[in-house]
Design an enzyme around this catalytic site. Structure first.
Site, PDB file in Angstrom:
ATOM      1  N   GLY A   7      10.124  62.294  25.513  1.00  0.00           N
ATOM      2  CA  GLY A   7      10.555  60.952  25.144  1.00  0.00           C
ATOM      3  C   GLY A   7      11.124  60.986  23.740  1.00  0.00           C
ATOM      4  N   ALA A   8      12.239  61.727  23.593  1.00  0.00           N
ATOM      5  CA  ALA A   8      12.821  61.936  22.254  1.00  0.00           C
ATOM      6  C   ALA A   8      13.782  60.811  21.908  1.00  0.00           C
ATOM      7  CB  ALA A   8      13.518  63.292  22.190  1.00  0.00           C
ATOM      8  N   GLY A  12      10.639  59.880  18.462  1.00  0.00           N
ATOM      9  CA  GLY A  12      10.485  61.252  18.928  1.00  0.00           C
ATOM     10  C   GLY A  12      11.525  62.195  18.343  1.00  0.00           C
ATOM     11  N   LYS A 204      -3.257  48.707  12.443  1.00  0.00           N
ATOM     12  CA  LYS A 204      -1.917  48.480  12.986  1.00  0.00           C
ATOM     13  C   LYS A 204      -1.949  47.444  14.100  1.00  0.00           C
ATOM     14  CE  LYS A 204       2.373  50.553  14.351  1.00  0.00           C
ATOM     15  NZ  LYS A 204       3.135  51.734  14.777  1.00  0.00           N
ATOM     16  N   ASN A 212       3.769  40.724  18.123  1.00  0.00           N
ATOM     17  CA  ASN A 212       4.590  41.180  19.243  1.00  0.00           C
ATOM     18  C   ASN A 212       4.689  40.153  20.375  1.00  0.00           C
ATOM     19  OD1 ASN A 212       4.251  43.621  17.621  1.00  0.00           O
ATOM     20  ND2 ASN A 212       5.089  44.709  19.367  1.00  0.00           N
ATOM     21  N   SER A 273       9.313  45.251  18.469  1.00  0.00           N
ATOM     22  CA  SER A 273       9.711  46.091  19.605  1.00  0.00           C
ATOM     23  C   SER A 273       9.578  45.338  20.922  1.00  0.00           C
ATOM     24  CB  SER A 273       8.852  47.357  19.638  1.00  0.00           C
ATOM     25  OG  SER A 273       7.478  47.041  19.743  1.00  0.00           O
ATOM     26  N   GLU A 285       5.387  46.142  26.669  1.00  0.00           N
ATOM     27  CA  GLU A 285       4.198  46.956  26.415  1.00  0.00           C
ATOM     28  C   GLU A 285       3.096  46.082  25.825  1.00  0.00           C
ATOM     29  OE1 GLU A 285       3.462  51.321  24.363  1.00  0.00           O
ATOM     30  OE2 GLU A 285       4.513  49.790  23.216  1.00  0.00           O
TER      31      GLU A 285
END
Length: 323
Positions: A7-8, A12, A204, A212, A273, A285
């Site tokens: 998952g670059a 990443g 965090k 979020n 995000s 997520e």
């Protein structure tokens, strides 16, 4: 040291480029135009700390990479259960998996000690699906304090922060953590080995669990949420309820709600995000951020009415956006 980055994406590829610069044998696993660009031109990092380009091996075939010493997971947590075919070729008997995820990780109670030792959270590891793919004993926890984005395929813009805190679930200062930390630091990143990473996870999470989902529901930036009186009060309440759950689990969080809000306000008009995923039509997520803490409240007996309300509404939003 052989490192595979599964998952670059923005984070990443940034980590992979830094480790390659440190001399590690790095393999980036990605797909699409981003992969094509990295194959042609390498990873271009644009940063206030200095631009650089790295040329690690990039592929869409983990079988081409083979077993690695470390797998750095750049996937979203909601993709972990389905990543078995991708990660299996990368594992040997001692491969460590560095899971750079937000929220409560699937390994949270692995070697935790106390009454909840070994407990599995359904919201983050449904029916044990994640643990079957990612054995908890392989896990090195990682809390990311860096902000990056893909400016274009193959080009990572580093916005702020270089800290990647890592730690073992059993709180030991292991050789594998220390070696990974040293490679990250040689590549120009901060990578402290924390004896109890769970404290960092909750610090965090204070921001993620509140900003979020609210940002997605209100379509608002960090600054807008902080400056709106009603929303700010909701976020404060969500943070205080989250701290109560952490304390019930024996975890002392070394930051106040006021300090966390002040830091968020300084970020300015940043879109979280979750809001970005919503706008791009990607899965949200939220299970590891919000559902997990509600589940933890259930097992500890902590009252979290505001978290439950926001979870119910944001869960419906996630279902509707996925339809």
């Amino acid at each position: 040291m052989k490192v595979a980055v599964l998952g670059a994406g923005a984070i990443g590829a940034y980590v992979g480029a830094a480790l390659h610069r440190a001399g590690a044998d790095v393999h980036l696993i990605a797909r699409g135009p981003h992969l094509a660009a990295m194959r042609r031109h390498g990873v271009r990092v644009l940063s206030p700390r200095g631009d650089f380009t790295a040329h690690p091996h990039a592929t869409d075939d983990p079988g081409e990479v083979g077993p690695a010493d470390y797998v750095f997971l750049g996937l979203k947590a909601n993709a972990y259960a389905a990543c078995g075919p991708l990660i299996a070729p990368l594992l040997h008997e001692r491969t460590a998996v560095v899971a750079a995820q937000n929220g409560i990780p699937w390994w949270y109670f692995h070697r935790h000690g106390g009454p909840y030792d070994g407990h599995r959270l359904e919201s983050v590891d449904p029916d044990g699906a994640v643990s079957r793919v990612l054995a908890p004993e392989r896990a090195i926890g990682c809390v990311v304090y860096a902000a990056t984005e893909l400016q274009s395929p193959g080009v990572v813009r580093h916005l702020e922060g270089t800290r990647f805190s890592v730690g073992e679930p059993d709180r030991s200062l292991s050789t594998r953590c220390l070696d990974f930390s040293e490679a990250m630091r040689t590549g120009g990143l901060k990578c402290p080995v924390e004896q109890d990473l769970r404290g960092d996870i909750w610090v965090k999470l204070l921001g993620n669990i509140s900003f979020n989902p609210i940002s997605a529901l209100a379509r608002a930036t960090m600054r807008q949420m902080c400056l709106h009186g009603g929303t700010r009060r909701v976020i404060e309440t969500m943070m205080r309820e989250t701290l109560s759950v952490a304390e019930a689990l024996g975890c002392t969080v070394g930051v106040s709600v006021e300090r966390r809000l002040a830091g968020a306000e300084r970020v300015g008009d940043h879109r979280t995000s979750t809001l970005q995923d919503l706008e791009r039509g990607k899965p949200l997520e939220l299970d590891v951020l919000l559902a997990a803490v509600v589940e933890l409240a259930d097992i500890t007996g902590v009252e979290v009415p505001t978290l439950r309300t926001v979870h119910a509404i944001s869960d419906l939003l996630a279902l509707r956006s996925a339809a």
